[in-house]
Each structure stands twice: as C-alpha cells, then as structure tokens.
Design a protein around this motif. Structure first.
Motif, PDB file in Angstrom:
ATOM      1  N   ASP A  76     -63.793 -13.349  -9.080  1.00 54.26           N
ATOM      2  CA  ASP A  76     -63.799 -14.747  -9.500  1.00 54.26           C
ATOM      3  C   ASP A  76     -62.588 -15.127 -10.345  1.00 54.26           C
ATOM      4  O   ASP A  76     -62.358 -16.305 -10.614  1.00 54.26           O
ATOM      5  N   ASP A  77     -61.811 -14.136 -10.798  1.00 50.92           N
ATOM      6  CA  ASP A  77     -60.640 -14.403 -11.626  1.00 50.92           C
ATOM      7  C   ASP A  77     -59.353 -14.426 -10.798  1.00 50.92           C
ATOM      8  O   ASP A  77     -58.256 -14.468 -11.342  1.00 50.92           O
ATOM      9  N   PHE A  78     -59.480 -14.400  -9.487  1.00 47.67           N
ATOM     10  CA  PHE A  78     -58.310 -14.364  -8.615  1.00 47.67           C
ATOM     11  C   PHE A  78     -57.780 -15.777  -8.374  1.00 47.67           C
ATOM     12  O   PHE A  78     -58.540 -16.706  -8.092  1.00 47.67           O
ATOM     13  N   ALA A  79     -56.472 -15.930  -8.477  1.00 48.21           N
ATOM     14  CA  ALA A  79     -55.812 -17.199  -8.166  1.00 48.21           C
ATOM     15  C   ALA A  79     -54.587 -16.905  -7.322  1.00 48.21           C
ATOM     16  O   ALA A  79     -53.940 -15.870  -7.490  1.00 48.21           O
ATOM     17  N   SER A  80     -54.261 -17.815  -6.409  1.00 47.08           N
ATOM     18  CA  SER A  80     -53.100 -17.593  -5.543  1.00 47.08           C
ATOM     19  C   SER A  80     -52.426 -18.912  -5.220  1.00 47.08           C
ATOM     20  O   SER A  80     -53.036 -19.984  -5.291  1.00 47.08           O
ATOM     21  N   LEU A  81     -51.154 -18.805  -4.873  1.00 46.32           N
ATOM     22  CA  LEU A  81     -50.375 -19.960  -4.448  1.00 46.32           C
ATOM     23  C   LEU A  81     -49.646 -19.598  -3.168  1.00 46.32           C
ATOM     24  O   LEU A  81     -48.964 -18.578  -3.099  1.00 46.32           O
ATOM     25  N   ARG A  82     -49.816 -20.417  -2.137  1.00 44.80           N
ATOM     26  CA  ARG A  82     -49.147 -20.217  -0.853  1.00 44.80           C
ATOM     27  C   ARG A  82     -48.196 -21.380  -0.613  1.00 44.80           C
ATOM     28  O   ARG A  82     -48.574 -22.541  -0.781  1.00 44.80           O
TER      29      ARG A  82
END
Length: 221
Positions: A76-82
């Motif tokens: 739940d602490d994962f963040a990403s930018l594509r």
C-alpha cells in the motif's frame, strides 16, 4: 542511519509493455498530438528509454520514449510515475500517469487535492502530454478502459486541448484551465477512493458525460 530508497528510472522495452500499448491503438484516438518535435533525453541520441522495434534495433523516432519511476515502497506504500513522451505517431498519445500509495507516511503527504493539483500541473508544464492523471490504481483496475481508449480517468485528470473540449460536469467536480494548454478535471475535493460508492458513482457519471462529448469511448465494463 540508512538512506531512503532512491527512485529508479526503468526504461521499458516493447516486449514488456502492457496490453494497452501492445494494441498499438490501431483504432486511433482523438487525444493525440498533431505533431511532435523530436525529443532527445539527456544521454543524447542513444539515451535509454527510446523505443525500438526489437532489442538492439534502431530507434523508432515517432514512438518516442517511455520511462517509469517508483518510490521503492511496497504494498500500500508503493507509488509510481510513468511517462510516455516525444511521440509523434497518430496511433499513440503522450501521457503521464502517477499511481498513488493508499497507506503509509507517503500517502499522508501526497493524498491532498492541492498537492496533487500542483504535481499534475508540473507534469503538464514539463512534458506537455496529451493527457495525465494522478490517482489510485485501484479504480483503474476495477473499471478498466478498452485497449483502444484515448485515456484513463483518475482522481485528477488533465486533458490537452488536442483532446477536445471538456463539457460541464456535475458538482462537486471542478474544472480548471491549465494556461492555454488544456483542462484539469478534479473529481472530488476530498481523497477519492474506490471504497466509497458515491465516489465511484460520480466517476462513472463523469465518464458517461465525457463519452457523450466525444472525449472517451463507450463500452467499458
């Protein structure tokens, strides 16, 4: 004291791209760049992330670049930018997608409308995408768009003027101009969550209005 994990850029090869890209958007999309100047990364012509027809093959200029970054978190602490940029092919669009954490220390800092509005505006200023969004992947996973869809809808969505004109939308949705480039759609002033039936109903209603305006395609689940 251990340092925080550093976000890593991950250029994605054509063999690892998701089904949405593999479809090559053969149906075309209204949300696409009429023209795009060649874009070269800091590494020059041989920079990582440039799309190629096959591993080690020549770069395909019109397909531009694709990069992804993440915060090194998990669960739940994962963040990403594509980021897809520099594309001039009419079969694809330039876009930025920020997937947000749902819990953890990072969520508390990021999951506010003022912060995310500034982030999306920054992406637009830096990359001039055809569309961009910031939001949880949970909604997009539960309500998947067709492979040929011109864009996806998030908590905060940006649409370039190249995509068309955003119609009036029901409260509490806000529509904000982004200079002379396009429009921001903010679904809710509070944190948007797929666990809230009212939020989901609002998103589906907004999608229906965007379909009527010719900005999205009908037929998603």
């Amino acid at each position: 004291m251990a340092s925080a994990p550093r976000a890593a850029a991950r250029p994605e090869s054509p063999g690892t791209r998701p089904p949405r890209w593999r479809a090559a958007r053969t149906a075309g999309a209204p949300c696409r760049r009429a023209r795009a100047p060649p874009w070269t990364p800091p590494g020059g012509e041989g920079g990582t992330g440039r799309r190629r027809g096959r591993a080690g093959g020549p770069a395909i200029e019109r397909l531009g670049f694709r990069f992804s970054f993440d915060n090194g978190g998990s669960g739940d602490d994962f963040a990403s930018l594509r980021i897809n940029g520099g594309m001039s092919s009419e079969a694809a669009s330039n876009h930025c997608v920020l997937s947000l954490p749902s819990k953890g220390a990072n969520a508390g800092r990021l999951l506010t409308t003022p912060v995310l509005t500034d982030v999306v505006r920054g992406m637009v200023s830096s990359w001039e995408p055809d569309w961009a969004l910031a939001g949880s992947s949970a909604y997009r996973m539960q309500y998947r768009e067709p492979d040929s869809a011109p864009f996806s809808l998030g908590w905060i969505t940006y649409l370039s003027r190249r995509c068309g004109t955003v119609p009036p939308l029901p409260a509490p949705v806000r529509i904000e101009p982004v200079e002379d480039k396009g429009t921001l759609i903010l679904l809710t002033p509070e944190r948007f969550t797929v666990a809230n039936p009212a939020h989901v109903a609002l998103a589906r209603r907004v999608r229906e209005l965007l379909v009527r305006a010719g900005l999205m395609q009908d037929g998603s689940s």
